[in-house]
Write a protein that holds these residues in place. Structure first.
Motif, PDB file in Angstrom:
ATOM      1  N   PRO A 118      24.771  45.827  29.876  1.00  0.00           N
ATOM      2  CA  PRO A 118      23.512  45.533  29.182  1.00  0.00           C
ATOM      3  C   PRO A 118      23.616  44.273  28.332  1.00  0.00           C
ATOM      4  N   ILE A 119      22.553  43.475  28.339  1.00  0.00           N
ATOM      5  CA  ILE A 119      22.507  42.231  27.565  1.00  0.00           C
ATOM      6  C   ILE A 119      21.287  42.287  26.660  1.00  0.00           C
ATOM      7  N   ALA A 375      17.155  46.582  27.150  1.00  0.00           N
ATOM      8  CA  ALA A 375      17.800  45.284  27.269  1.00  0.00           C
ATOM      9  C   ALA A 375      17.790  44.835  28.730  1.00  0.00           C
ATOM     10  N   VAL A 376      18.292  43.645  28.949  1.00  0.00           N
ATOM     11  CA  VAL A 376      18.443  43.143  30.312  1.00  0.00           C
ATOM     12  C   VAL A 376      19.691  43.776  30.921  1.00  0.00           C
ATOM     13  N   ASP A 377      19.552  44.400  32.079  1.00  0.00           N
ATOM     14  CA  ASP A 377      20.668  45.059  32.753  1.00  0.00           C
ATOM     15  C   ASP A 377      21.298  44.069  33.731  1.00  0.00           C
ATOM     16  N   LEU A 378      22.531  43.634  33.434  1.00  0.00           N
ATOM     17  CA  LEU A 378      23.212  42.638  34.256  1.00  0.00           C
ATOM     18  C   LEU A 378      24.194  43.344  35.189  1.00  0.00           C
ATOM     19  N   ILE A 379      23.986  43.183  36.509  1.00  0.00           N
ATOM     20  CA  ILE A 379      24.777  43.886  37.519  1.00  0.00           C
ATOM     21  C   ILE A 379      25.487  42.874  38.414  1.00  0.00           C
ATOM     22  N   ARG A 380      26.748  43.144  38.736  1.00  0.00           N
ATOM     23  CA  ARG A 380      27.539  42.233  39.569  1.00  0.00           C
ATOM     24  C   ARG A 380      27.552  42.706  41.018  1.00  0.00           C
ATOM     25  N   ASP A 381      27.445  41.750  41.933  1.00  0.00           N
ATOM     26  CA  ASP A 381      27.637  42.002  43.362  1.00  0.00           C
ATOM     27  C   ASP A 381      29.026  41.467  43.729  1.00  0.00           C
ATOM     28  N   PRO A 382      30.021  42.339  43.914  1.00  0.00           N
ATOM     29  CA  PRO A 382      31.397  41.865  44.124  1.00  0.00           C
ATOM     30  C   PRO A 382      31.706  41.471  45.560  1.00  0.00           C
ATOM     31  N   PHE A 383      30.769  41.644  46.494  1.00  0.00           N
ATOM     32  CA  PHE A 383      31.094  41.467  47.903  1.00  0.00           C
ATOM     33  C   PHE A 383      30.509  40.199  48.522  1.00  0.00           C
ATOM     34  N   SER A 384      29.283  39.823  48.143  1.00  0.00           N
ATOM     35  CA  SER A 384      28.585  38.750  48.854  1.00  0.00           C
ATOM     36  C   SER A 384      29.358  37.445  48.863  1.00  0.00           C
ATOM     37  N   ASP A 385      29.960  37.070  47.737  1.00  0.00           N
ATOM     38  CA  ASP A 385      30.666  35.791  47.644  1.00  0.00           C
ATOM     39  C   ASP A 385      32.167  35.987  47.462  1.00  0.00           C
ATOM     40  N   ALA A 386      32.687  37.089  47.962  1.00  0.00           N
ATOM     41  CA  ALA A 386      34.103  37.367  47.755  1.00  0.00           C
ATOM     42  C   ALA A 386      34.998  36.312  48.413  1.00  0.00           C
ATOM     43  N   GLN A 387      34.611  35.818  49.611  1.00  0.00           N
ATOM     44  CA  GLN A 387      35.463  34.872  50.322  1.00  0.00           C
ATOM     45  C   GLN A 387      35.576  33.531  49.614  1.00  0.00           C
ATOM     46  N   SER A 388      34.515  33.124  48.939  1.00  0.00           N
ATOM     47  CA  SER A 388      34.535  31.825  48.255  1.00  0.00           C
ATOM     48  C   SER A 388      34.951  31.949  46.795  1.00  0.00           C
ATOM     49  N   THR A 394      22.821  39.975  39.126  1.00  0.00           N
ATOM     50  CA  THR A 394      21.408  40.337  39.145  1.00  0.00           C
ATOM     51  C   THR A 394      21.039  40.850  37.757  1.00  0.00           C
ATOM     52  N   ALA A 395      20.059  40.245  37.143  1.00  0.00           N
ATOM     53  CA  ALA A 395      19.570  40.667  35.831  1.00  0.00           C
ATOM     54  C   ALA A 395      18.240  41.390  36.016  1.00  0.00           C
ATOM     55  N   LEU A 396      18.167  42.620  35.563  1.00  0.00           N
ATOM     56  CA  LEU A 396      16.966  43.436  35.730  1.00  0.00           C
ATOM     57  C   LEU A 396      16.335  43.716  34.382  1.00  0.00           C
ATOM     58  N   THR A 397      15.039  43.590  34.317  1.00  0.00           N
ATOM     59  CA  THR A 397      14.298  43.976  33.126  1.00  0.00           C
ATOM     60  C   THR A 397      12.982  44.619  33.553  1.00  0.00           C
ATOM     61  N   THR A 398      12.474  45.502  32.730  1.00  0.00           N
ATOM     62  CA  THR A 398      11.241  46.234  33.034  1.00  0.00           C
ATOM     63  C   THR A 398      10.148  45.784  32.081  1.00  0.00           C
ATOM     64  N   ALA A 399       8.987  45.451  32.627  1.00  0.00           N
ATOM     65  CA  ALA A 399       7.893  44.918  31.806  1.00  0.00           C
ATOM     66  C   ALA A 399       6.557  45.406  32.346  1.00  0.00           C
ATOM     67  N   ASP A 400       5.557  45.392  31.482  1.00  0.00           N
ATOM     68  CA  ASP A 400       4.190  45.749  31.881  1.00  0.00           C
ATOM     69  C   ASP A 400       3.211  44.986  31.000  1.00  0.00           C
TER      70      ASP A 400
END
Length: 422
Positions: A118-119, A375-388, A394-400
């Motif tokens: 969380p951020i 807060a802003v939920d910051l999530i890591r994707d450990p696979f997509s760029d693993a080779q490089s 990905t930062a997620l926030t909920t708003a209306d």
């Protein structure tokens, strides 16, 4: 020990001594003098006791006021030292969070569930003039969390109020009844009958999630900490500000977007008037008059306008009075409280015609409410760029978005951008 408590104890000792001396049938001269001095001290202590109580009451009030705001101030100080660089390295390398960053993350996790790290929203604020002491940033200026999140955003300039919500939904009851007044026609006649007092609820619901996808290369991760810190802040805050502005005013209400002000004008009860003439101050003046007749604005200076740059380009070249040098744009800016230009929050002109949104704060109530959950939920994707060796976040926030009173907004459409009209 408090002075009042010390005085109370001394008063008890004096009373005990006086009771012993008063019980003697034939007191000596020394005992009489002692009784007089104790009586004098007792009367003096009564005055001191009242003064001590007054002073301590003031101190208690000041201490209580400080305690009421201490928790918010302490958390703001913690957030001031929050480092996004630590979060990026934690997600990439598994590095442990430390210092103020670790404390803020623990505090946010205790308040709600997050899949990633969380951020706090204030951590996205762009900082300038930081000095580093012992490896911990110490910003010169610390701002509130909500109303200063995007101080340069179009929504803020148009009077929208951003509200931090922990969980659940928030509703505002808005009066919808028309209570009438009437005079009694005769001496025994009745006045106007009772009118039912009714309200309707305007709700903000956590049903719309905004995601910001970021790709950080290995080169960026190896750059200096400050460079990466500032780059992440700029990218996240700029993207979020632009996307929130667009959703607040142009959200379609479908595909996960909240219903924006302009597409939802009919839903929110906002008056939309097709001008059908060339843009001018006269074309907007009628909407300002409607504000005033509806008691939503005290005058044109209480009205804000949201316009496209194409409207400025056209009106700045049109003289209001031949040979006067006064343009139609000058008349608008001199009459209205503020004019905000945007290319993001209003659709591009179609068929050489544009729209203008007018807002006003009536009775201190904001024309637009924007709810932000947690807060802003910051999530890591450990696979997509693993080779490089890169990092994807990905930062997620909920708003209306909602409008409490549609009478605080006016939409004027079909303003022509050519001399011939629409």
């Amino acid at each position: 020990m408090l002075d009042s408590v010390k005085i109370q104890r001394r008063q008890s000792e004096i009373r005990q001594s006086l009771s012993e001396l008063a019980g003697k049938a034939d007191p000596s001269a020394d005992e009489l003098r002692s009784m007089e001095s104790l009586d004098t001290e007792y009367r003096s202590n009564e005055t001191r006791y009242r003064a001590a109580l007054i002073a301590e009451d003031t101190e208690r009030r000041e201490a209580g006021a400080e305690l009421e705001t201490r928790s918010d101030r302490q958390f703001a100080e913690l957030v001031a030292g929050f480092e996004l660089r630590q979060v990026a390295l934690h997600l990439d390398e598994g590095r442990n969070l430390d210092g103020r960053t670790a404390e803020v993350v623990q505090e946010l996790r205790s308040a709600g569930g997050y899949r990633g790290v969380p951020i706090p929203l204030m951590a996205l604020e762009q900082r300038a003039g930081e000095t580093v002491a012992a490896g911990v940033p110490d910003p010169i200026q610390t701002r509130p969390i909500i109303d200063r999140l995007f101080p340069g955003s179009v929504a803020a300039q148009m009077g929208a109020q951003m509200i931090q919500i922990g969980s659940g939904a928030v509703e505002w009851p808005v009066t919808t009844s028309a209570v009438t007044a009437g005079w009694a026609a005769t001496e025994t006649g009745n006045v106007a009958g009772p009118t039912e007092y009714t309200t309707t609820d305007k709700a903000l619901k956590p049903e719309h999630n905004l995601g910001i996808h970021m790709r950080i290369t290995r080169k960026a991760l190896k750059q200096s900490g400050d460079a990466l810190e500032q780059a992440i802040r700029r990218d996240m805050s700029g993207t979020m500000a632009a996307e929130l502005d667009k959703a607040i005013f142009l959200g379609t209400g479908t595909g996960g977007q909240p219903l924006g002000v302009i597409p939802g004008a009919a839903t929110y009860g906002i008056t939309s008037t097709p001008a059908g003439v060339a843009a001018s101050w006269a074309a907007l003046r009628a909407a300002v008059v409607r504000f005033m007749t509806a008691n939503a604005a005290s005058g044109p200076s209480a009205v804000r306008a949201l316009v496209r740059p194409e409207l400025w380009g056209f009106l700045d070249g049109v003289e209001a009075f031949a040979g006067s040098g006064v343009t139609e744009w000058s008349r608008i800016t001199s009459q209205l409280g503020s004019v905000v230009q945007t290319t993001n929050a209003l659709a591009a002109p179609a068929s050489d015609a544009t729209s203008v949104l007018l807002t006003t704060n009536a009775g201190g109530v904001a024309p637009i409410f924007v709810g932000l959950w947690g807060a802003v939920d910051l999530i890591r994707d450990p696979f997509s760029d693993a080779q490089s060796g890169g990092l994807r976040l990905t930062a997620l926030t909920t708003a209306d978005v909602t409008v409490a009173r549609g009478s605080q907004l006016q939409l004027v459409t079909g303003l022509g951008l050519t001399a011939g009209g629409e």
